[in-house]
Every structure is written in structure tokens, then in C-alpha cells.
Motif scaffolding. Structure first.
Motif, short mmCIF file in Angstrom:
data_model
loop_
_atom_site.label_atom_id
_atom_site.label_comp_id
_atom_site.label_asym_id
_atom_site.label_seq_id
_atom_site.Cartn_x
_atom_site.Cartn_y
_atom_site.Cartn_z
N TYR A 118 0.82 -1.21 0.00
CA TYR A 118 0.00 0.00 0.00
C TYR A 118 0.86 1.27 0.00
N GLU A 119 1.93 1.25 0.76
CA GLU A 119 2.81 2.42 0.81
C GLU A 119 3.46 2.69 -0.54
N LEU A 120 3.81 1.64 -1.27
CA LEU A 120 4.39 1.81 -2.60
C LEU A 120 3.37 2.43 -3.56
N ILE A 121 2.16 1.92 -3.56
CA ILE A 121 1.12 2.44 -4.45
C ILE A 121 0.75 3.87 -4.06
N SER A 122 0.70 4.14 -2.78
CA SER A 122 0.40 5.51 -2.32
C SER A 122 1.46 6.49 -2.79
N ARG A 123 2.70 6.06 -2.77
CA ARG A 123 3.81 6.93 -3.16
C ARG A 123 3.89 7.15 -4.66
N GLY A 137 1.42 6.24 -7.09
CA GLY A 137 0.17 6.52 -7.78
C GLY A 137 -0.42 5.29 -8.42
N THR A 138 0.01 4.95 -9.62
CA THR A 138 -0.44 3.76 -10.33
C THR A 138 0.76 2.88 -10.61
N LEU A 139 0.66 1.60 -10.25
CA LEU A 139 1.80 0.69 -10.42
C LEU A 139 1.36 -0.66 -10.98
N PRO A 140 2.11 -1.17 -11.99
CA PRO A 140 1.87 -2.54 -12.47
C PRO A 140 2.36 -3.53 -11.41
N LEU A 141 1.77 -4.70 -11.44
CA LEU A 141 2.09 -5.73 -10.45
C LEU A 141 3.57 -6.07 -10.43
N HIS A 142 4.18 -6.21 -11.59
CA HIS A 142 5.59 -6.62 -11.62
C HIS A 142 6.52 -5.52 -11.10
N ILE A 143 6.10 -4.26 -11.25
CA ILE A 143 6.91 -3.15 -10.72
C ILE A 143 6.77 -3.05 -9.20
N ILE A 144 5.58 -3.36 -8.69
CA ILE A 144 5.40 -3.39 -7.23
C ILE A 144 6.37 -4.40 -6.63
N LYS A 145 6.48 -5.56 -7.26
CA LYS A 145 7.41 -6.59 -6.77
C LYS A 145 8.85 -6.08 -6.79
N GLN A 146 9.22 -5.39 -7.88
CA GLN A 146 10.59 -4.89 -8.01
C GLN A 146 10.89 -3.81 -6.98
N LEU A 147 10.02 -2.81 -6.89
CA LEU A 147 10.26 -1.70 -5.97
C LEU A 147 10.25 -2.14 -4.51
N SER A 184 -0.54 -3.05 -18.01
CA SER A 184 0.66 -2.40 -18.53
C SER A 184 1.56 -3.43 -19.19
N LYS A 185 2.21 -3.04 -20.28
CA LYS A 185 3.14 -3.94 -20.96
C LYS A 185 4.43 -4.07 -20.15
N LYS A 186 5.09 -5.19 -20.31
CA LYS A 186 6.37 -5.43 -19.65
C LYS A 186 7.51 -5.21 -20.66
N PHE A 187 8.58 -4.58 -20.18
CA PHE A 187 9.73 -4.34 -21.04
C PHE A 187 11.01 -4.80 -20.34
N SER A 188 11.88 -5.40 -21.11
CA SER A 188 13.17 -5.84 -20.58
C SER A 188 14.11 -4.64 -20.41
N GLY A 204 6.43 -11.17 -22.51
CA GLY A 204 5.43 -11.77 -21.62
C GLY A 204 4.03 -11.18 -21.73
N TRP A 205 3.20 -11.63 -20.79
CA TRP A 205 1.83 -11.13 -20.71
C TRP A 205 1.83 -9.74 -20.10
N SER A 206 0.80 -8.96 -20.41
CA SER A 206 0.64 -7.65 -19.78
C SER A 206 0.45 -7.82 -18.28
N SER A 207 0.82 -6.79 -17.53
CA SER A 207 0.77 -6.83 -16.07
C SER A 207 -0.40 -5.98 -15.57
N THR A 208 -1.16 -6.51 -14.62
CA THR A 208 -2.26 -5.77 -14.02
C THR A 208 -1.73 -4.55 -13.28
N THR A 209 -2.40 -3.43 -13.44
CA THR A 209 -2.01 -2.22 -12.71
C THR A 209 -3.00 -1.93 -11.59
N PHE A 210 -2.48 -1.31 -10.53
CA PHE A 210 -3.29 -0.99 -9.36
C PHE A 210 -3.11 0.47 -8.97
#
Length: 232
Positions: A118-123, A125-135, A165-169, A176-182
């Protein structure tokens, strides 16, 4: 008095029915016995064909991409579902009330992993699932707790799905498959939705939902209905 729904043969039928009833569990079968629009799908509705007009799997993203009055995500029994803007304040009032996230966490109602997410998304704004995992530096060993945290925050209406959101290397190649954003629930709907929610007591909101769902399904089991409303 029960609410009647006609046969659903395409996306527009689905949207019109959803706006009429206000809520529905997702999925291909109504295994939870509350209310699901899949019970009204006609023969033309076929899952996983990628046809945006007749494949319900496509509708969940189409709703998020094209409309601003319907929430979709893990909302009922830790599984997918839809809630329209008209009914969102009532679920919000029952499940969250006027407590802040910090108060809910201090009271022991929010897990530590959910707090991190929640703190990551609050900071951000909008984040894809795979970026939440990374951050958040979530590892493979954290997968179950991470997945549970994402579901927990949706069920408690702190975050909601808002697209994909699309994933980029690292070299900029899509993969891969698109990532759900929250995003936070408050960033998804207009402010008047939450003003309405804050004007309701939990008891008022619960009674309104209880009565409405009985109109949708007069034979619903009361214990299941309680869990459906409260997000258990």
C-alpha cells in the motif's frame, strides 16, 4: 420484489445488466451462490476466444479501459467481481468506514506485507504488479504473502485494479503477458463516491446491501450473504 435480468449476448448487454444490478461475482460459474451475471449468459458468450464483444475474460479489462463507473478486482470471497459506482460507497462504508489506513494497521487489521504494498502504491500513484514486486524487493519466497497482500488490499477496498501495462526488458524489448495495474481506490473513482461513503454508517450501508441482494437472489444463504457484504 426481485430484480429481473434478461439474456446477455454481448458486452453491451453485460454492461446494461451490470448497471442495473450494481454488482456481480466474476468467473465462469456462480459457485458462491450469491449473484453472478454469468447465470444469464446466452450461447454466443464464449470464454477465452479474445473476442472483445463476446468473451467475458476480455470484458474485465475493457470495463477498466473504457469506463469510470465500474470497479473490477478481487472483491468477493477473495475472487473477482464487479461493483458499479452507485453501489461502491455502500461496500466501502461497510468494509472501511472512516478509519485511515494507518489506524487500521495499528489496530491489527492490516498485514505487514499489505502495508508495504500500500505504501508503494500511495507513493507512486499507479503501479503494475511486476513493478510493485521490483520496488518492494519481494522475492520468490515472498510470493504467497505478496499475493495475499494484493488480495487483502482489494477486499478491504484500499486498492483497486485500474488497467494493465506492458512489460519491457532492460533493453527495451516487450515481453510476456501484460501486467495488471493498481491504484488507490480514492484515485479510481470521483470524490463524491467517498463523500457518500463517509456519510453512511456501517449499519445503514449493510442494511441497504442486504436488502438489495435479497432482491437479486431471494433464496440466498444468509451466512454467505454476510461474508459477501463484509468481504470475508
Amino acid at each position: 420484489m426481485s430484480i429481473t435480468v434478461g439474456e446477455i449476448n454481448n458486452y453491451n448487454d453485460f454492461i446494461n445488466a451490470l448497471l442495473k444490478v450494481g454488482m456481480s461475482t466474476g468467473g465462469e460459474k456462480n459457485s458462491d451462490g450469491i449473484f453472478a451475471l454469468c447465470d444469464y449468459y446466452g450461447k454466443s458468450i464464449i470464454w477465452h476466444t479474445e473476442d472483445v464483444d463476446t468473451d467475458p475474460w476480455e470484458w474485465r479489462i475493457r470495463v477498466l479501459d473504457q469506463r469510470n463507473d465500474i470497479a473490477y478486482g478481487k472483491l468477493f470471497f477473495k475472487k473477482s467481481g464487479y461493483i458499479t459506482a452507485d453501489w461502491y460507497p455502500y461496500f466501502y462504508a461497510v468494509r472501511r468506514g472512516i478509519k485511515s489506513f494507518e489506524e487500521d494497521y495499528s489496530d491489527g487489521n492490516i498485514s505487514f506485507y499489505a502495508k508495504r504494498v500500500y505504501e508503494l502504491i500511495s507513493r507512486e500513484g499507479t503501479l503494475p504488479l511486476h513493478i510493485i514486486k521490483q520496488l518492494g524487493n519481494f522475492t520468490k519466497e515472498d510470493k504467497t504473502k505478496f499475493d495475499n497482500a494484493i488480495t487483502e488490499l482489494q477486499m478491504k477496498m484500499y486498492i483497486t485494479m485500474c488497467g494493465r501495462s506492458k512489460k519491457f526488458s532492460k533493453t527495451g524489448q516487450e515481453y510476456g503477458w501484460s501486467s495488471t495495474t493498481f491504484c488507490k481506490a480514492e484515485d479510481f473513482f470521483e470524490e463524491d463516491i467517498f463523500e457518500k461513503a463517509n456519510s453512511l454508517s456501517k449499519e445503514q450501508a449493510y442494511e441497504k446491501l442486504y436488502t438489495h441482494i435479497l432482491e437479486l437472489n431471494p433464496g440466498v444463504d444468509s451466512k454467505k450473504l454476510d461474508k459477501f457484504i463484509l468481504g470475508k
